[in-house]
Design an enzyme around this catalytic site. Structure first.
Site, PDB file in Angstrom:
ATOM      1  N   TYR A  51       0.835  -1.203   0.000  1.00 19.36           N
ATOM      2  CA  TYR A  51       0.000   0.000   0.000  1.00 19.36           C
ATOM      3  C   TYR A  51       0.872   1.257   0.000  1.00 19.36           C
ATOM      4  O   TYR A  51       1.881   1.333   0.705  1.00 19.36           O
ATOM      5  CB  TYR A  51      -0.933   0.015   1.195  1.00 19.36           C
ATOM      6  CG  TYR A  51      -2.032  -1.025   1.149  1.00 19.36           C
ATOM      7  CD1 TYR A  51      -2.255  -1.802   0.011  1.00 19.36           C
ATOM      8  CD2 TYR A  51      -2.855  -1.243   2.245  1.00 19.36           C
ATOM      9  CE1 TYR A  51      -3.259  -2.759  -0.024  1.00 19.36           C
ATOM     10  CE2 TYR A  51      -3.873  -2.188   2.224  1.00 19.36           C
ATOM     11  CZ  TYR A  51      -4.068  -2.947   1.089  1.00 19.36           C
ATOM     12  OH  TYR A  51      -5.058  -3.892   1.057  1.00 19.36           O
ATOM     13  N   GLY A  84     -22.884   2.378  -2.371  1.00 13.78           N
ATOM     14  CA  GLY A  84     -22.862   3.549  -1.486  1.00 13.78           C
ATOM     15  C   GLY A  84     -23.724   4.699  -1.961  1.00 13.78           C
ATOM     16  O   GLY A  84     -23.512   5.846  -1.566  1.00 13.78           O
TER      17      GLY A  84
END
Length: 332
Positions: free
Chosen positions: A53, A224
């Site tokens: 990441y 969402g």
């Protein structure tokens, strides 16, 4: 905050997992620290990251941000159940990896864990996860490397991510022959719009006592309120990435519209319902939420308190039907 045990272990973790993939690429260090502080204050004790990441030429940056947060003290490290991952090639994107600098050889596992510990500024990784299956390395070699790390106290538990059901079985049968604890969790793609994990990954995990940690619980924003946000924003661009690709399919678009209408009828928020649905599923420890802002974290926290009634759950199943169990899903 609610807590549960991680799979068959005695380890207690929050029912929301703080995903940190945005820390660095999209959220700067100061705001990342503020989000982690807010999560911990709300009782979220389970943090997930990965060595890669930060991405591109900044791989490892996210672990460094978590490490600088731990360095602030005040019990941050001891209050946190820290999960990270191994597998990725850590050279900049586009470069050919040097031999043995990726995947799950004993050599790369040893190299990767030491690098993660340095970036994180800690002496242990509570849950060390295989980010993907390594088809070239035998499980005996992988477990030999992990057993050494466990004996050294550098790793406490081992989990998998993106593994098939038979990989989980193979891994834990090999571990059992060696007298090792084996995998205790599986981090997989699982949400209302993507339920194929129900065929074999989740049954295998439940059978072997693995906690399920779903990633992308909103399917890249699809669940969402993507269509509503596009209407309210007056933009023709409804979503990006995974969500945008899915919405190109008229059938998926119709499902999402039906979903948003159903949720609106109940006066609820789409993203919070999607998280609450996952929390209601058998075997699920907790979904990974990856907030870019404190507001997004607040919304995720509300989902823990949301209990979906049987009627609403049945309606969600009609909109997003699961694949059915294996082998009945594809055989008589």
């Amino acid at each position: 905050m609610e807590y549960t045990q991680l799979g068959r272990t005695g380890l207690k973790v929050s029912r929301l997992v703080l995903g940190t993939m945005n820390f660095g690429p999209q959220t700067d260090e100061a705001d990342s620290h503020a989000i982690m502080d807010a999560a911990l204050a709300a009782g979220v004790n389970f943090f997930d990251t990965a060595n890669a990441y930060g991405w591109d030429r900044n791989k490892g940056r996210t672990e460094e941000i978590i490490g600088s947060w731990f360095a602030k003290g005040e019990g941050r490290r001891d209050k946190t159940v820290l999960a990270t991952k191994v597998y990725a090639d850590m050279s900049p994107d586009g470069e050919t990896p040097w031999p043995n600098h990726d995947k799950l050889s004993a050599l790369n596992i040893r190299r990767s864990v030491e690098a993660s510990l340095r970036r994180l500024g800690t002496d242990r990784i509570d849950l060390y996860q295989f980010h993907h299956i390594d088809r070239a390395t035998p499980w005996d070699e992988i477990w030999q490397a992990m057993d050494v790390l466990v004996q050294q106290g550098k790793v406490l538990y081992v989990g998998s991510s993106n593994h098939a059901g038979w990989h989980i079985a193979q891994a834990n049968e090999t571990a059992a022959r060696r007298g090792s604890l084996g995998l205790v969790s599986e981090q997989c793609l699982y949400n209302l719009a993507e339920r194929r994990a129900e065929m074999e990954v989740i049954p295998a995990s439940e059978s072997y006592g693995l906690g399920i940690i779903p990633w992308s619980p909103l399917h890249g924003g699809l669940l969402g309120g993507a269509l509503r946000k596009a209407r309210e924003g007056g933009s023709s661009r409804t979503a990006s990435g995974r969500a945008a690709t899915a919405l190109e399919d008229p059938a998926v678009r119709a499902q999402v519209e039906a979903y948003e209408n159903l949720v609106a009828e109940h006066g609820l928020e789409p993203g919070e319902v999607a998280l609450a649905w996952l929390l209601s599923r058998p075997g699920v420890t907790g979904p990974i939420v990856g907030p870019r802002t404190a507001g997004q974290l607040d919304s995720a926290l509300r989902a823990v308190e949301l209990k979906l009634g049987d009627e609403l759950l049945a309606s969600l199943d009609k909109i997003f039907p699961g694949p059915g169990p294996s082998p009945e899903a594809f055989a008589w």
